[in-house]
Design a protein around this motif. Structure first.
Motif, PDB file in Angstrom:
ATOM      1  N   SER A 110      -5.419  -1.027  -6.545  1.00 47.40           N
ATOM      2  CA  SER A 110      -6.265   0.142  -6.792  1.00 47.40           C
ATOM      3  C   SER A 110      -5.600   1.084  -7.778  1.00 47.40           C
ATOM      4  CB  SER A 110      -6.556   0.879  -5.484  1.00 47.40           C
ATOM      5  OG  SER A 110      -7.305   0.071  -4.602  1.00 47.40           O
ATOM      6  N   ARG A 111      -4.307   1.269  -7.627  1.00 44.22           N
ATOM      7  CA  ARG A 111      -3.596   2.163  -8.544  1.00 44.22           C
ATOM      8  C   ARG A 111      -3.517   1.573  -9.958  1.00 44.22           C
ATOM      9  NH1 ARG A 111       1.606   3.046  -4.914  1.00 44.22           N
ATOM     10  NH2 ARG A 111       0.715   1.265  -3.820  1.00 44.22           N
TER      11      ARG A 111
ATOM     12  N   ARG B 132       0.837  -1.201   0.000  1.00 44.39           N
ATOM     13  CA  ARG B 132       0.000   0.000   0.000  1.00 44.39           C
ATOM     14  C   ARG B 132       0.868   1.246   0.000  1.00 44.39           C
ATOM     15  NH1 ARG B 132      -5.369  -0.776   1.062  1.00 44.39           N
ATOM     16  NH2 ARG B 132      -5.950  -2.929   1.556  1.00 44.39           N
TER      17      ARG B 132
ATOM     18  N   GLU C 157      -3.633   3.406  -0.043  1.00 43.74           N
ATOM     19  CA  GLU C 157      -4.195   2.844  -1.261  1.00 43.74           C
ATOM     20  C   GLU C 157      -3.355   1.656  -1.721  1.00 43.74           C
ATOM     21  OE1 GLU C 157      -5.817   4.534  -5.501  1.00 43.74           O
ATOM     22  OE2 GLU C 157      -3.834   5.177  -4.817  1.00 43.74           O
ATOM     23  N   SER C 158      -4.005   0.569  -2.105  1.00 36.27           N
ATOM     24  CA  SER C 158      -3.295  -0.629  -2.529  1.00 36.27           C
ATOM     25  C   SER C 158      -2.724  -0.458  -3.928  1.00 36.27           C
ATOM     26  CB  SER C 158      -4.225  -1.838  -2.507  1.00 36.27           C
ATOM     27  OG  SER C 158      -5.199  -1.715  -3.522  1.00 36.27           O
TER      28      SER C 158
ATOM     29  N   ARG D 129      -6.832   2.124 -11.643  1.00 35.27           N
ATOM     30  CA  ARG D 129      -6.957   3.523 -12.080  1.00 35.27           C
ATOM     31  C   ARG D 129      -6.198   3.749 -13.379  1.00 35.27           C
ATOM     32  NH1 ARG D 129      -5.805   6.076  -6.850  1.00 35.27           N
ATOM     33  NH2 ARG D 129      -4.724   7.747  -7.949  1.00 35.27           N
TER      34      ARG D 129
ATOM     35  N   SER E 290      -0.729   6.696   1.528  1.00 29.73           N
ATOM     36  CA  SER E 290      -2.113   7.114   1.725  1.00 29.73           C
ATOM     37  C   SER E 290      -3.015   5.938   2.076  1.00 29.73           C
ATOM     38  CB  SER E 290      -2.650   7.780   0.451  1.00 29.73           C
ATOM     39  OG  SER E 290      -2.705   6.839  -0.603  1.00 29.73           O
TER      40      SER E 290
END
Length: 260
Positions: free
Chosen positions: A12-13, A3, A8-9, A16, A6
């Motif tokens: 997730s990035r 992660r 966020e994994s 995106r 922040s």
């Protein structure tokens, strides 16, 4: 899973990054991907290199990045809509020969219609839809059919708006739209004149599975004139043929509406 600071994994990035590509921008430079994905350019560059290594992304000769062949392969192989498309294609081809403009197959995904297939012809009336393209449910004949047969909570969410007006003929009044949905359920067809472009009319009918559940919509996009409704019998006949050819069941849990 690693992660960021922040929280966020990495996954997730990566998601995106992949989701920045669309039909209008199939290839982008790393800096633009980073901006659209809201990532630091060093992070975006590192993740892009890894994805290129796996074949999920690829680089053009000018160093722009696009979706890779490996991702297309995996998506095509595992697509839950593959069986529906295969069942529909012979009937779509016959229908297209009769209609002479555009015929298309759409399914509901959330509050949008997702088009799985479209057949067209040179000189056909204008049509903004494309394969793998999306349009809000209220704005097209396919979407109206799917919305008319969607669960109540989906209908209420769409009716609560906002409803985008593509032309002066797009129905954006919730009361009027609710009435249209009732008409579609009773009559079994949606005729949407000039909803997306004033020159075109969308005509759509539902596709049902063995449980009589509406799982997709079959539509034609034809000139906006007095002849639009003459295509309804051909659409209905093709829809019956596709439904017979599917011979399988769609899920009922509301999580997905086109699994074959």
């Amino acid at each position: 899973m690693a992660r960021s600071s922040s929280g966020e994994s990495v996954l997730s990035r990566v998601v995106r990054i992949v989701e920045v590509f669309d039909a209008e921008t199939p290839a982008l430079r790393v800096s633009e991907i980073a901006r659209r994905a809201q990532l630091h350019i060093a992070t975006a560059s590192r993740l892009i290199e890894e994805l290129v290594g796996y074949g999920w992304l690829q680089r053009d000769a000018d160093r722009r990045v696009r979706i890779g062949v490996r991702m297309w392969e995996l998506a095509s192989r595992a697509s839950p809509a593959l069986g529906l498309r295969e069942a529909a294609m012979p009937f779509l081809e016959d229908l297209h020969a009769v209609v002479g403009h555009h015929v298309q197959l759409g399914v509901r995904d959330g509050d949008e219609v997702l088009f799985l297939e479209r057949l067209s012809a040179p000189g056909a009336v204008i049509n903004v839809t494309r394969i793998a393209g999306r349009i809000p449910l209220h704005a097209s004949s396919s979407g109206v059919v799917l919305l008319a047969h969607a669960p109540g909570h989906v209908q209420e969410k769409v009716l609560a708006g906002p409803l985008r007006a593509y032309t002066p003929h797009t129905i954006v009044d919730p009361k009027q739209l609710r009435g249209l949905l009732a008409d579609v359920r009773r009559g079994g067809v949606a005729v949407c004149r000039g909803f997306i472009d004033v020159r075109a009319t969308g005509v759509a009918v539902p596709l049902r599975d063995a449980d009589n559940t509406v799982v997709a919509a079959l539509s034609a996009v034809v000139p906006n004139d007095d002849n639009a409704r003459v295509h309804i019998p051909a659409l209905q006949a093709a829809a019956r043929g596709i439904s017979r050819a599917m011979g399988v069941h769609a899920p009922r849990d509301g999580s997905q509406h086109f699994s074959y």
